[in-house]
Design a protein around this motif. Sequence first.
Motif, mmCIF file in Angstrom:
data_model
loop_
_atom_site.group_PDB
_atom_site.id
_atom_site.type_symbol
_atom_site.label_atom_id
_atom_site.label_comp_id
_atom_site.label_asym_id
_atom_site.label_seq_id
_atom_site.Cartn_x
_atom_site.Cartn_y
_atom_site.Cartn_z
ATOM 1 N N THR A 64 0.841 -1.190 0.000
ATOM 2 C CA THR A 64 0.000 0.000 0.000
ATOM 3 C C THR A 64 0.879 1.244 0.000
ATOM 4 O O THR A 64 1.786 1.357 0.831
ATOM 5 C CB THR A 64 -0.908 0.023 1.244
ATOM 6 O OG1 THR A 64 -1.702 -1.171 1.267
ATOM 7 C CG2 THR A 64 -1.800 1.256 1.227
ATOM 8 N N PRO A 65 0.656 2.167 -0.936
ATOM 9 C CA PRO A 65 1.493 3.373 -0.978
ATOM 10 C C PRO A 65 1.447 4.152 0.326
ATOM 11 O O PRO A 65 0.396 4.257 0.963
ATOM 12 C CB PRO A 65 0.882 4.181 -2.136
ATOM 13 C CG PRO A 65 0.197 3.153 -2.997
ATOM 14 C CD PRO A 65 -0.324 2.129 -2.036
ATOM 15 N N VAL A 66 2.584 4.675 0.708
ATOM 16 C CA VAL A 66 2.703 5.475 1.925
ATOM 17 C C VAL A 66 3.113 6.884 1.507
ATOM 18 O O VAL A 66 4.032 7.048 0.696
ATOM 19 C CB VAL A 66 3.752 4.882 2.886
ATOM 20 C CG1 VAL A 66 3.899 5.745 4.130
ATOM 21 C CG2 VAL A 66 3.382 3.449 3.257
ATOM 22 N N PRO A 67 2.462 7.920 2.017
ATOM 23 C CA PRO A 67 2.840 9.288 1.640
ATOM 24 C C PRO A 67 4.288 9.572 2.036
ATOM 25 O O PRO A 67 4.838 8.926 2.942
ATOM 26 C CB PRO A 67 1.870 10.161 2.445
ATOM 27 C CG PRO A 67 0.748 9.258 2.829
ATOM 28 C CD PRO A 67 1.341 7.890 2.983
ATOM 29 N N PRO A 68 4.908 10.542 1.390
ATOM 30 C CA PRO A 68 6.261 10.920 1.802
ATOM 31 C C PRO A 68 6.245 11.568 3.176
ATOM 32 O O PRO A 68 5.197 12.032 3.644
ATOM 33 C CB PRO A 68 6.691 11.927 0.727
ATOM 34 C CG PRO A 68 5.404 12.521 0.244
ATOM 35 C CD PRO A 68 4.413 11.389 0.284
ATOM 36 N N LEU A 69 7.379 11.580 3.815
ATOM 37 C CA LEU A 69 7.507 12.390 5.015
ATOM 38 C C LEU A 69 7.144 13.827 4.654
ATOM 39 O O LEU A 69 7.491 14.306 3.572
ATOM 40 C CB LEU A 69 8.939 12.340 5.541
ATOM 41 C CG LEU A 69 9.466 10.997 6.047
ATOM 42 C CD1 LEU A 69 10.977 11.096 6.286
ATOM 43 C CD2 LEU A 69 8.744 10.577 7.312
ATOM 44 N N GLU A 70 6.456 14.520 5.534
ATOM 45 C CA GLU A 70 6.097 15.907 5.250
ATOM 46 C C GLU A 70 7.346 16.752 4.985
ATOM 47 O O GLU A 70 7.320 17.681 4.177
ATOM 48 C CB GLU A 70 5.300 16.499 6.411
ATOM 49 C CG GLU A 70 3.843 16.065 6.448
ATOM 50 C CD GLU A 70 3.116 16.408 5.157
ATOM 51 O OE1 GLU A 70 3.275 17.555 4.667
ATOM 52 O OE2 GLU A 70 2.396 15.540 4.635
ATOM 53 N N GLU A 71 8.431 16.393 5.640
ATOM 54 C CA GLU A 71 9.668 17.155 5.512
ATOM 55 C C GLU A 71 10.359 16.933 4.174
ATOM 56 O O GLU A 71 11.239 17.711 3.790
ATOM 57 C CB GLU A 71 10.619 16.789 6.658
ATOM 58 C CG GLU A 71 10.098 17.135 8.033
ATOM 59 C CD GLU A 71 9.124 16.100 8.606
ATOM 60 O OE1 GLU A 71 8.631 16.316 9.716
ATOM 61 O OE2 GLU A 71 8.862 15.077 7.931
ATOM 62 N N THR A 72 9.994 15.886 3.451
ATOM 63 C CA THR A 72 10.601 15.621 2.136
ATOM 64 C C THR A 72 9.622 15.833 0.980
ATOM 65 O O THR A 72 9.989 15.667 -0.176
ATOM 66 C CB THR A 72 11.137 14.175 2.052
ATOM 67 O OG1 THR A 72 10.046 13.241 2.162
ATOM 68 C CG2 THR A 72 12.160 13.898 3.147
ATOM 69 N N ARG A 73 8.393 16.229 1.312
ATOM 70 C CA ARG A 73 7.368 16.349 0.278
ATOM 71 C C ARG A 73 7.783 17.336 -0.822
ATOM 72 O O ARG A 73 7.499 17.123 -2.004
ATOM 73 C CB ARG A 73 6.038 16.788 0.897
ATOM 74 C CG ARG A 73 4.873 16.815 -0.078
ATOM 75 C CD ARG A 73 3.585 17.230 0.611
ATOM 76 N NE ARG A 73 3.170 16.267 1.617
ATOM 77 C CZ ARG A 73 2.475 15.157 1.337
ATOM 78 N NH1 ARG A 73 2.139 14.880 0.082
ATOM 79 N NH2 ARG A 73 2.124 14.339 2.305
ATOM 80 N N PHE A 74 8.459 18.412 -0.464
ATOM 81 C CA PHE A 74 8.833 19.414 -1.472
ATOM 82 C C PHE A 74 9.811 18.832 -2.486
ATOM 83 O O PHE A 74 9.813 19.231 -3.660
ATOM 84 C CB PHE A 74 9.416 20.660 -0.806
ATOM 85 C CG PHE A 74 10.837 20.539 -0.315
ATOM 86 C CD1 PHE A 74 11.884 21.129 -1.019
ATOM 87 C CD2 PHE A 74 11.124 19.844 0.853
ATOM 88 C CE1 PHE A 74 13.195 21.037 -0.561
ATOM 89 C CE2 PHE A 74 12.425 19.747 1.318
ATOM 90 C CZ PHE A 74 13.468 20.338 0.608
ATOM 91 N N LEU A 75 10.618 17.865 -2.089
ATOM 92 C CA LEU A 75 11.536 17.214 -3.023
ATOM 93 C C LEU A 75 10.762 16.343 -4.009
ATOM 94 O O LEU A 75 11.034 16.357 -5.218
ATOM 95 C CB LEU A 75 12.540 16.345 -2.264
ATOM 96 C CG LEU A 75 13.414 17.043 -1.213
ATOM 97 C CD1 LEU A 75 14.260 16.014 -0.473
ATOM 98 C CD2 LEU A 75 14.302 18.098 -1.861
ATOM 99 N N VAL A 76 9.817 15.596 -3.480
ATOM 100 C CA VAL A 76 9.002 14.715 -4.327
ATOM 101 C C VAL A 76 8.208 15.539 -5.334
ATOM 102 O O VAL A 76 8.169 15.220 -6.533
ATOM 103 C CB VAL A 76 8.060 13.858 -3.454
ATOM 104 C CG1 VAL A 76 7.104 13.042 -4.331
ATOM 105 C CG2 VAL A 76 8.867 12.936 -2.542
ATOM 106 N N GLU A 77 7.597 16.615 -4.874
ATOM 107 C CA GLU A 77 6.790 17.436 -5.774
ATOM 108 C C GLU A 77 7.642 18.113 -6.834
ATOM 109 O O GLU A 77 7.193 18.315 -7.967
ATOM 110 C CB GLU A 77 6.017 18.471 -4.948
ATOM 111 C CG GLU A 77 4.943 17.838 -4.072
ATOM 112 C CD GLU A 77 4.232 18.835 -3.180
ATOM 113 O OE1 GLU A 77 4.731 19.994 -3.065
ATOM 114 O OE2 GLU A 77 3.199 18.476 -2.578
ATOM 115 N N ALA A 78 8.877 18.464 -6.496
ATOM 116 C CA ALA A 78 9.753 19.111 -7.476
ATOM 117 C C ALA A 78 10.185 18.140 -8.572
ATOM 118 O O ALA A 78 10.370 18.541 -9.727
ATOM 119 C CB ALA A 78 10.986 19.677 -6.779
#
Length: 323
Positions: free
Chosen positions: A295-309
């Motif tokens: 089951t997919p797990v969201p990214p850590l909130e602290e790394t979300r900006f990297l994933v979105e970029a």
Amino acid sequence: MDRLTLESVMDYRVDMRHCRHLLCGGSKSFYAASLLLPGFYRAPATALYAFCRIADDAIDEGNDPQRALDMLNRRLDQIYAGRPENDPVDRALTGVVERFDVPDTLPRALLEGFQWDREGRRYETLSDVYRYSARVAGTVGVMMAVLMGVRNAEALARASDLGVAMQLTNIARDVGEDARAGRLYLPLAWLEQERIDVDDFLAAPRFNEALGKVIHRLLDDAETLYDRSVSGIQQLPRSCQPGIFAARSIYREIGRQLLRSGLDSINTRTVVSTGRKVALLSEAIARVRKPGDETPVPPLEETRFLVEAAERVETITPFFAAS
């Protein structure tokens, strides 16, 4: 092949030799794991590492870290404009960011993390440690995924998890070394809970049971992220999985060995022996497999900006690297 093209290839070989030299001298664990990557992935990864190495050194060893940071950002400006300085690392990185469409958010976040190092920042909570780790290590995990043509959010989230896990391992291993340099990366709230006075500790670093509990907590958190990273590694090209599994295994072993030896990272620095690394590399080769049904797990909130970029729909074809 015309003369100009031949000269370009020869220049590329020279630049990559320089980058490989930086890798060999900078990170034995990363170098060992990189040997399992195919050449067309290993070469751009080496160029990225080389830039990380020179950036860290420039900020950490210079007399004016802000000036060094400004200089590095100007170099990135030129790299992303396709007009690199006459430097082998800059030339190699220019080819990589152009070929793989590496968002400049990633290397600039890395530089920000290096700046935090030089500022001597301390981190109140685990989330704050995550924010730092996202910059100095999560960025590397995401950039590696980008080089391998994997741009979906789930895989990028797991790549950032792996980078953060590795950084937590580094922090746990280097508590004594960092403290003697006046640096502290353990969550201050955890230290307070164990009644460890930060100023006293930095003035005279010593190991005790209370500190061991803090280090153990950090390693436990790293273990959770190492476990989560597996599904992301399985989404990488099959030829790349052994190298990334190897890097994961070697860094994870540092933490496990530290735990087995009593968690004292004040008086000793935990290393993984060459023989053990060879065994882990062999195990990594056998771990290649298809993605499961996790089951997919969201990214850590602290790394979300990297994933979105970095997230993209399209994939990138492999980059050819002369060896």
